[in-house]
Scaffold this motif. Structure first.
Motif, PDB file in Angstrom:
ATOM      1  N   GLY A  59     -29.885  20.846  -6.955  1.00  0.00           N
ATOM      2  CA  GLY A  59     -30.991  19.926  -7.217  1.00  0.00           C
ATOM      3  C   GLY A  59     -30.449  18.512  -7.332  1.00  0.00           C
ATOM      4  O   GLY A  59     -29.618  18.081  -6.533  1.00  0.00           O
ATOM      5  N   LYS A  87     -28.750  26.592  -5.244  1.00  0.00           N
ATOM      6  CA  LYS A  87     -29.469  25.503  -4.565  1.00  0.00           C
ATOM      7  C   LYS A  87     -29.280  24.275  -5.427  1.00  0.00           C
ATOM      8  O   LYS A  87     -29.639  24.254  -6.602  1.00  0.00           O
ATOM      9  CB  LYS A  87     -30.948  25.845  -4.426  1.00  0.00           C
ATOM     10  CG  LYS A  87     -31.804  24.703  -3.917  1.00  0.00           C
ATOM     11  CD  LYS A  87     -32.098  24.873  -2.457  1.00  0.00           C
ATOM     12  CE  LYS A  87     -33.088  23.846  -1.945  1.00  0.00           C
ATOM     13  NZ  LYS A  87     -32.474  22.595  -1.543  1.00  0.00           N
ATOM     14  N   ASP A 125     -28.080  19.623 -11.073  1.00  0.00           N
ATOM     15  CA  ASP A 125     -29.017  20.610 -11.593  1.00  0.00           C
ATOM     16  C   ASP A 125     -29.094  21.770 -10.617  1.00  0.00           C
ATOM     17  O   ASP A 125     -28.999  21.570  -9.402  1.00  0.00           O
ATOM     18  CB  ASP A 125     -30.406  20.000 -11.770  1.00  0.00           C
ATOM     19  CG  ASP A 125     -30.431  18.911 -12.828  1.00  0.00           C
ATOM     20  OD1 ASP A 125     -29.644  18.990 -13.794  1.00  0.00           O
ATOM     21  OD2 ASP A 125     -31.238  17.973 -12.683  1.00  0.00           O
ATOM     22  N   GLU A 161     -31.361  24.137  -8.850  1.00  0.00           N
ATOM     23  CA  GLU A 161     -32.775  24.258  -8.498  1.00  0.00           C
ATOM     24  C   GLU A 161     -33.178  25.727  -8.379  1.00  0.00           C
ATOM     25  O   GLU A 161     -34.293  26.111  -8.714  1.00  0.00           O
ATOM     26  CB  GLU A 161     -33.022  23.522  -7.188  1.00  0.00           C
ATOM     27  CG  GLU A 161     -34.464  23.334  -6.844  1.00  0.00           C
ATOM     28  CD  GLU A 161     -34.633  22.453  -5.632  1.00  0.00           C
ATOM     29  OE1 GLU A 161     -35.235  22.928  -4.639  1.00  0.00           O
ATOM     30  OE2 GLU A 161     -34.169  21.298  -5.662  1.00  0.00           O
ATOM     31  N   ASP A 162     -32.241  26.551  -7.882  1.00  0.00           N
ATOM     32  CA  ASP A 162     -32.520  27.967  -7.687  1.00  0.00           C
ATOM     33  C   ASP A 162     -31.193  28.689  -7.470  1.00  0.00           C
ATOM     34  O   ASP A 162     -30.193  28.057  -7.105  1.00  0.00           O
ATOM     35  CB  ASP A 162     -33.414  28.167  -6.461  1.00  0.00           C
ATOM     36  CG  ASP A 162     -34.095  29.528  -6.416  1.00  0.00           C
ATOM     37  OD1 ASP A 162     -33.989  30.306  -7.401  1.00  0.00           O
ATOM     38  OD2 ASP A 162     -34.747  29.831  -5.394  1.00  0.00           O
TER      39      ASP A 162
END
Length: 139
Positions: free
Chosen positions: A96, A94, A53, A55-56
């Motif tokens: 995840g 980022k 995933d 995250e950012d």
């Protein structure tokens, strides 16, 4: 929406081990609804090995981005500098939650005439559902 990224084996290993918590890119996807990355491990593996995933997404000048991500970069400063040489903008995903696949999948099983993308490839949900149905057993 998902995106498929071609990532070298050494970096894939570091992502799966949690050492590399940022994936660096020279350019980023135009679509803003991308939430998941399918990890295509480049040759000699040549298979889809998992997903993570997003995250950012960070964007900044390379030197500033390095300061923000150094601890989770999984690479040397020299490698980073060479990768972004001549660029005034740099991107970092980022990472995840990481989900390695129990069995790696040849992309040709899901996509006819698959050619590994130089930067990224959008993957629609229907393609991913064929993968998820049998692959989301984790290590």
């Amino acid at each position: 929406m998902r995106v498929l990224l071609s990532i070298r084996p050494v970096h894939v290993e570091n992502i799966l081990q949690g050492i590399k918590t940022f994936e660096f890119r020279r350019k980023i996807f135009a679509r803003k609804d991308v939430q998941t990355v399918l990890i295509y491990c480049t040759m000699p593996i040549g298979k889809l090995v998992g997903e993570f995933d997003i995250e950012d997404i960070l964007e900044d000048a390379p030197d500033t981005l390095w300061q923000m991500t150094e601890c989770g970069s999984g690479i040397s400063k020299e490698y980073f500098d060479e990768y972004f040489k001549g660029r005034d903008r740099a991107f970092a995903l980022k990472i995840g939650e990481v989900r390695p696949y129990k069995e790696h999948v040849a992309p040709s099983e899901l996509m006819a005439n698959f050619t590994p993308p130089q930067s990224y490839m959008y993957v629609g949900d229907s393609r991913h559902e064929r993968l998820s149905g049998r692959q989301l057993e984790l290590f």
